[in-house]
Design an enzyme around this catalytic site. Sequence first.
Site, short mmCIF file in Angstrom:
data_model
loop_
_atom_site.label_atom_id
_atom_site.label_comp_id
_atom_site.label_asym_id
_atom_site.label_seq_id
_atom_site.Cartn_x
_atom_site.Cartn_y
_atom_site.Cartn_z
N THR A 89 27.00 33.88 39.09
CA THR A 89 25.58 33.94 38.74
C THR A 89 25.27 32.74 37.84
O THR A 89 24.29 32.01 38.06
CB THR A 89 25.26 35.26 38.00
OG1 THR A 89 25.58 36.35 38.89
CG2 THR A 89 23.81 35.34 37.59
N ASN A 156 26.52 37.72 51.74
CA ASN A 156 27.25 38.83 51.12
C ASN A 156 27.01 40.16 51.79
O ASN A 156 27.83 41.07 51.70
CB ASN A 156 26.88 38.92 49.62
CG ASN A 156 25.39 38.82 49.38
OD1 ASN A 156 24.75 37.87 49.81
ND2 ASN A 156 24.83 39.80 48.72
N GLN A 184 31.29 34.23 48.75
CA GLN A 184 31.87 35.20 49.69
C GLN A 184 32.79 34.54 50.71
O GLN A 184 33.61 35.22 51.33
CB GLN A 184 30.75 35.96 50.42
CG GLN A 184 29.88 36.81 49.50
CD GLN A 184 30.62 38.00 48.89
OE1 GLN A 184 31.75 38.32 49.27
NE2 GLN A 184 29.99 38.65 47.92
N HIS A 206 36.19 37.00 40.54
CA HIS A 206 36.46 38.38 40.98
C HIS A 206 36.16 38.61 42.45
O HIS A 206 36.53 39.64 43.01
CB HIS A 206 35.74 39.39 40.08
CG HIS A 206 34.25 39.50 40.29
ND1 HIS A 206 33.68 40.55 40.95
CD2 HIS A 206 33.23 38.70 39.91
CE1 HIS A 206 32.36 40.41 40.97
NE2 HIS A 206 32.06 39.28 40.34
N THR A 243 33.53 28.56 23.82
CA THR A 243 34.98 28.58 24.04
C THR A 243 35.27 29.24 25.39
O THR A 243 34.79 30.34 25.65
CB THR A 243 35.67 29.38 22.91
OG1 THR A 243 35.25 28.80 21.66
CG2 THR A 243 37.17 29.33 23.02
N CYS A 324 25.01 43.76 43.78
CA CYS A 324 24.33 43.69 42.50
C CYS A 324 23.10 44.59 42.48
O CYS A 324 22.56 44.86 41.43
CB CYS A 324 23.92 42.26 42.19
SG CYS A 324 25.32 41.16 42.26
#
Length: 386
Positions: A89, A156, A184, A206, A243, A324
Amino acid sequence: MTLLGPVAPVPSRKGRGSHVRYYLDANASEPLRPQAYEAVPEALRATGNPSSVHREGRAARRILEDARETVATRFGALPERVVFTSGATEANAFALHALRGGRRLIVGATEHDLIRAHAPDAAVLAVDRRGVVELDVLEFMLDEGPALVALMLANNETGTLQPVAEAAALCRRHGGILHVDTVQAAGRLPVDLGVLGAHSLALSSHKLGGPLGAGALLLTADAPAERPLIAGGGQERGWRGGTPALPAIAGFAAAAEALGDADRLAPMRDAIEEAAVREGAIVCGAGVARLANTTCLALPGVRADAQVIALDLDGIAVSAGAACSSGKVTASHVLTAMGLGMLAGQAIRVSLPWNAEADCVEAFADAYARMAARLRPALAGAAVDA
Ligand code: PLP
């Protein structure tokens, strides 16, 4: 004291007897790959901030730069043009923000919601009934002046592949810039920024078997990126302050290195489609090049959320429309753009994980037949809200 015990990969099937569950929602999130399981605790043990100059900081920096090198090599980019983010995203938003300049924006009609939300002023490139963008229309739009085009490589919801290399060539010929969401496709097809010919691509950890919390934007040397996404401490060569999430990035790189292709899933996907079609389903986007792991099945007259719940109660995890938005009961904008009308609210997505085993086909077929038998008569004649 051992803080981290032994870890084991997640199986695609869990449980025993009537409690067995099948996870067929890989496009929402892939199960972690064993290589990522190993890389994450290793990076967690590293003390130190990659920006620090002392030995601990340098050790953390090494983990980060090794991960960058791995991701760059795997996806055909220069290491210095790999910017780690929190996920795709952010990587997609970064691309639209950094590459826009004064350009017009053109986005495919079936792009993910996150692209559409960031581009309310964009011209929309229509798709045909199979979900494929029309290149001659793109060429016509590119003729109107410098543009940034955002296209996904694989959808997707349906798995439909877009002709990205051809679109990239058109963009380059007309002075345009092409950003590609390869979220995807990565892990299911070879993805290489140089081969695609695009200017940038977005990745998500992921979605390819790494941990949550990492992603990347890859830029070519000639991508005219102008603005940092987050100004701050100068991390990521000044592109993204903050970071970096070292354990997630290390797991992301380990998963990326371990990728094969997903061809072995195609026969299972086809058998699932055959079983669903026997029960009256329609395969959305059939007949074009698609991801081997994905199918989108519409069951006329039965709301998608009712199908998902019935299958879940029967041990099968799938989703309705985009991951989502699976909490919402709205028609899929992807299927609507494909002209599927009422069916856009009546389709589920089945997406096989990288570690799917053949027994998921029979389990799905049985559960789908029970679901169709139960829900179809109950809704026959009733008004179905698509
Ligand atoms: N792009 C596509 C095509 C997706 O399917 C998704 C998630 O569903 C994303 C981007 C967002 O990825 P992330 O969860 O890493 O933010």
